[in-house]
Design an enzyme around this catalytic site. Structure first.
Site, PDB file in Angstrom:
ATOM      1  N   ASP A  74      -9.663   1.621 -25.021  1.00 35.78           N
ATOM      2  CA  ASP A  74      -9.955   1.536 -23.594  1.00 35.78           C
ATOM      3  C   ASP A  74     -10.336   2.861 -22.980  1.00 35.78           C
ATOM      4  OD1 ASP A  74      -9.199  -1.056 -23.451  1.00 35.78           O
ATOM      5  OD2 ASP A  74      -7.175  -0.653 -22.712  1.00 35.78           O
TER       6      ASP A  74
ATOM      7  N   GLU B  45       2.466  -7.729   8.439  1.00 37.40           N
ATOM      8  CA  GLU B  45       2.617  -6.291   8.692  1.00 37.40           C
ATOM      9  C   GLU B  45       3.549  -5.643   7.672  1.00 37.40           C
ATOM     10  OE1 GLU B  45       1.066  -4.035  10.802  1.00 37.40           O
ATOM     11  OE2 GLU B  45      -0.224  -5.799  10.717  1.00 37.40           O
TER      12      GLU B  45
ATOM     13  N   ARG C 207      -2.584  -7.467 -20.892  1.00 43.05           N
ATOM     14  CA  ARG C 207      -3.538  -7.177 -21.968  1.00 43.05           C
ATOM     15  C   ARG C 207      -3.005  -6.120 -22.937  1.00 43.05           C
ATOM     16  NH1 ARG C 207      -6.579  -2.928 -21.394  1.00 43.05           N
ATOM     17  NH2 ARG C 207      -8.509  -3.680 -22.317  1.00 43.05           N
TER      18      ARG C 207
ATOM     19  N   PRO D 136       0.810  -1.224   0.000  1.00 40.74           N
ATOM     20  CA  PRO D 136       0.000   0.000   0.000  1.00 40.74           C
ATOM     21  C   PRO D 136       0.842   1.272   0.000  1.00 40.74           C
ATOM     22  CG  PRO D 136      -0.405  -1.318   2.003  1.00 40.74           C
ATOM     23  CD  PRO D 136       0.556  -2.077   1.166  1.00 40.74           C
TER      24      PRO D 136
HETATM   25  N1  ADE Z   1      -0.911  -5.066  -0.164  1.00 39.91           N
HETATM   26  C1  ADE Z   1      -1.822  -4.673   0.747  1.00 39.91           C
HETATM   27  N2  ADE Z   1      -2.561  -3.675   0.311  1.00 39.91           N
HETATM   28  C2  ADE Z   1      -2.122  -3.386  -0.961  1.00 39.91           C
HETATM   29  C3  ADE Z   1      -2.501  -2.441  -1.948  1.00 39.91           C
HETATM   30  N3  ADE Z   1      -3.474  -1.557  -1.762  1.00 39.91           N
HETATM   31  N4  ADE Z   1      -1.822  -2.452  -3.108  1.00 39.91           N
HETATM   32  C4  ADE Z   1      -0.811  -3.320  -3.303  1.00 39.91           C
HETATM   33  N5  ADE Z   1      -0.419  -4.232  -2.416  1.00 39.91           N
HETATM   34  C5  ADE Z   1      -1.067  -4.283  -1.255  1.00 39.91           C
END
Ligand code: ADE
Length: 258
Positions: A173, A121, A159, A94
């Site tokens: 697209d 984590e 793709r 994230p």
């Molecule tokens: N791992 C956990 N959340 C994620 C996300 N939003 N994007 C990529 N990998 C992740």
């Protein structure tokens, strides 16, 4: 292109990559995909891949050793950094930069992607320090692991590879033009009283192209007006948008829009 996925849960990524367009892309030789279980590089009887964080705190952290060993085996010592510009070692997390169509198009020009699915984590920071060349998130929300994110990335990239979609399909697209795609119809001409717009049956290709462009502009104006600030608009586009805006004064904005 070659793509390797490093994961603790290979079964989570296998089936989607053996289905539909990803299967076809592999069969057509557009991409070679390999799924690896990180546990295979873990040492000891129990093949431990995670441990408690130094300094305390909740959850577990992916240990560096299995990841470094996997990279040594796949890419050689030094990994993607040593191998040069066509190779990326990507951590899905994230904290990464957000995946967009432009990022997918950029990655589609590489010849080798190794994707590391983070878990728990997080991943020992030395993996980022020494190995990772790019870190990607699929959006501002937290998943239990990087597997679903890796699948999203692979789908968006593969793709775009030559020979995967019908000629010209990727150019149609949503986002490729910078606009959202407008409505599409197929047979029957009338369904439950709902008719296909007559212009699509007119055979007038110029008029159809204009209508499609206007529908894409309308949909983008309604749903993602932020995109309109970034796309190159023709004088015709601007005229059309001005007319639409003039016709709809004080129209309520969709929920969540500014
Ligand atoms: N791992 C956990 N959340 C994620 C996300 N939003 N994007 C990529 N990998 C992740």
């Amino acid at each position: 292109m070659r793509i390797d996925v490093l994961t603790l849960f290979p079964e989570m990524v296998r089936a989607p990559l053996e289905t539909s367009m990803m299967r076809k892309a592999r069969e057509r030789g557009a991409v070679r995909l390999f799924i690896h279980n990180l546990r295979d590089w873990a040492e000891g009887k129990h093949h431990v891949t995670d441990d408690r964080p130094f300094g305390g705190g909740p959850g577990m952290v992916l240990k560096p050793e299995p990841i470094f060993r996997a990279v040594d085996d796949l890419l050689g010592p030094g990994g993607a950094r040593r191998r040069g510009p066509g190779v990326e070692f990507i951590l899905l997390a994230p904290q990464g930069r957000t995946l967009t169509q432009a990022v997918a198009a950029d990655l589609a020009r590489r010849h080798w992607l190794v994707l590391l699915c983070g878990h728990y984590e997080g991943v020992d920071e030395r993996v980022r320090q020494a190995l990772v060349t790019d870190e990607i998130s699929i959006g501002d929300y937290v998943l239990t692991g990087g597997e679903l994110a890796a699948l999203v990335l692979i789908d968006a990239v593969v793709r775009l590879l030559p020979g995967v979609l019908a000629e010209g399909a990727a150019e149609q697209d949503s986002f490729s033009s910078g606009l959202l795609e407008g409505p599409q119809y197929t047979r029957p001409r009338v369904y439950r009283g709902m008719e296909v717009p007559p212009i699509l049956l007119s055979g007038d290709h110029g008029a159809i192209a204009r209508w499609r462009r206007q529908q894409a502009l309308l949909r983008t104006l309604e749903r993602r007006p932020d995109l309109l600030e970034r796309v190159p608009l023709t004088p015709d586009d601007r005229r059309f948008l001005e007319e639409v805006r003039a016709r709809r004064p004080g129209r309520p904005r969709p929920p969540g829009d500014g």
